[in-house]
Design a protein around this motif. Structure first.
Motif, PDB file in Angstrom:
ATOM      1  N   TYR A 149       0.857  -1.188   0.000  1.00 52.21           N
ATOM      2  CA  TYR A 149       0.000   0.000   0.000  1.00 52.21           C
ATOM      3  C   TYR A 149       0.893   1.238   0.000  1.00 52.21           C
ATOM      4  O   TYR A 149       1.843   1.309   0.781  1.00 52.21           O
ATOM      5  CB  TYR A 149      -0.884   0.044   1.251  1.00 52.21           C
ATOM      6  CG  TYR A 149      -1.720  -1.182   1.492  1.00 52.21           C
ATOM      7  CD1 TYR A 149      -3.029  -1.256   1.042  1.00 52.21           C
ATOM      8  CD2 TYR A 149      -1.213  -2.265   2.212  1.00 52.21           C
ATOM      9  CE1 TYR A 149      -3.814  -2.385   1.284  1.00 52.21           C
ATOM     10  CE2 TYR A 149      -1.982  -3.389   2.462  1.00 52.21           C
ATOM     11  CZ  TYR A 149      -3.277  -3.447   1.999  1.00 52.21           C
ATOM     12  OH  TYR A 149      -4.040  -4.559   2.243  1.00 52.21           O
ATOM     13  N   VAL A 150       0.559   2.202  -0.831  1.00 49.06           N
ATOM     14  CA  VAL A 150       1.345   3.436  -0.896  1.00 49.06           C
ATOM     15  C   VAL A 150       0.401   4.625  -0.798  1.00 49.06           C
ATOM     16  O   VAL A 150      -0.626   4.675  -1.483  1.00 49.06           O
ATOM     17  CB  VAL A 150       2.171   3.517  -2.195  1.00 49.06           C
ATOM     18  CG1 VAL A 150       2.948   4.839  -2.250  1.00 49.06           C
ATOM     19  CG2 VAL A 150       3.140   2.335  -2.283  1.00 49.06           C
ATOM     20  N   SER A 151       0.767   5.575   0.066  1.00 51.07           N
ATOM     21  CA  SER A 151       0.007   6.820   0.222  1.00 51.07           C
ATOM     22  C   SER A 151       0.881   7.990  -0.192  1.00 51.07           C
ATOM     23  O   SER A 151       1.896   8.270   0.456  1.00 51.07           O
ATOM     24  CB  SER A 151      -0.447   7.001   1.672  1.00 51.07           C
ATOM     25  OG  SER A 151      -0.965   8.307   1.878  1.00 51.07           O
ATOM     26  N   ARG A 152       0.481   8.658  -1.267  1.00 49.03           N
ATOM     27  CA  ARG A 152       1.185   9.870  -1.677  1.00 49.03           C
ATOM     28  C   ARG A 152       1.006  10.964  -0.623  1.00 49.03           C
ATOM     29  O   ARG A 152       1.941  11.700  -0.309  1.00 49.03           O
ATOM     30  CB  ARG A 152       0.651  10.347  -3.031  1.00 49.03           C
ATOM     31  CG  ARG A 152       1.447  11.510  -3.624  1.00 49.03           C
ATOM     32  CD  ARG A 152       0.724  12.083  -4.842  1.00 49.03           C
ATOM     33  NE  ARG A 152       0.552  11.119  -5.907  1.00 49.03           N
ATOM     34  CZ  ARG A 152       1.443  10.918  -6.866  1.00 49.03           C
ATOM     35  NH1 ARG A 152       2.575  11.615  -6.894  1.00 49.03           N
ATOM     36  NH2 ARG A 152       1.193  10.033  -7.820  1.00 49.03           N
ATOM     37  N   ASP A 153      -0.188  11.055  -0.038  1.00 47.89           N
ATOM     38  CA  ASP A 153      -0.468  12.100   0.941  1.00 47.89           C
ATOM     39  C   ASP A 153       0.397  11.967   2.183  1.00 47.89           C
ATOM     40  O   ASP A 153       0.897  12.962   2.727  1.00 47.89           O
ATOM     41  CB  ASP A 153      -1.943  12.073   1.350  1.00 47.89           C
ATOM     42  CG  ASP A 153      -2.883  12.471   0.220  1.00 47.89           C
ATOM     43  OD1 ASP A 153      -2.399  13.020  -0.792  1.00 47.89           O
ATOM     44  OD2 ASP A 153      -4.096  12.232   0.358  1.00 47.89           O
TER      45      ASP A 153
END
Length: 224
Positions: A149-153
């Motif tokens: 899982y990747v969150s740019r924010d």
């Protein structure tokens, strides 16, 4: 001890494995330790002013004893859904048994005797799904349903056991604990290519990286 890696990103060091608490749109637990980590996990939550009842979402990178172990013990206090990739979600829900024809599957079948199916809602996620600020990436190899899982924010990548950390570098999941090391390498390359840049890299084993996370993933992708 609970350690803040970045704004709203907390590391829980458990019994030979990591879990994480992310203040996303809701408090989100990422992986859940071994069956013997309940007390330590609750203590870590208390250190940041939470109890298990505050958790509103659980993201699983994959099904393994050291990532799902406390779910059953915590279930009575949780009003949260568990999100996992399809193959692994079916194992967690008791709808599928790990295959004896694969060395890792046989190991999962054995260790599964040490835990119970949690009385929690289990939601299947697909590649590209968005959960809060995170995008899910199907990264099979360590297990068939492994998800990163990747969150740019939040500037964070949750890499599970696709990789391990050693001396500040990332390494691919090894054969002994993987269904398919060829798929591990391909998943690393695909994730490095598809995911946005992130600084904080959170993995199941080893020390999380507080900076240069996607750079370390890119460097590994060039090697596998």
């Amino acid at each position: 001890m609970a350690t803040e890696l970045g704004d709203g990103v907390w590391h829980f060091e458990l019994r030979g494995v990591n879990a994480f608490l992310i203040f996303d749109d809701v408090p989100t637990l990422v992986d859940a330790g071994t069956p013997w980590d309940e007390s330590t996990l609750r203590t870590n939550l208390a250190e940041i002013g939470l109890t298990a009842t505050d958790i509103e979402r659980i993201l699983l990178t994959h099904y393994d004893l050291d990532h799902v172990g406390t779910l059953d013990a915590l279930a009575a206090d949780l009003d949260a859904s568990v999100y996992a990739g399809a193959f692994d979600a079916e194992i967690l829900a008791g709808q599928r048994a790990p295959p004896l024809s694969n060395h890792k599957g046989a190991f999962q079948r054995l260790t599964g005797l040490l835990t119970s199916q949690p009385s929690l809602a289990i939601e299947t996620i697909d590649d590209g799904d968005e959960i809060g600020s995170f995008t899910a990436y199907h990264t099979p190899g360590h297990t068939p349903g492994h998800v990163a899982y990747v969150s740019r924010d939040l500037n964070v990548g949750l890499l599970g056991d696709l990789v391990t950390e050693s001396d500040g570098a990332l390494n691919p999941s090894e054969w002994v604990m993987s269904y398919d090391t060829g798929a591990v390498g391909e998943s690393i390359r695909q994730l490095a290519e598809r995911a946005p840049p992130f600084e904080i890299a959170c993995m199941g084993h080893g020390s999380p990286l507080v900076s240069g996370g996607s750079d370390a993933l890119d460097a590994l992708a060039e090697q596998v």
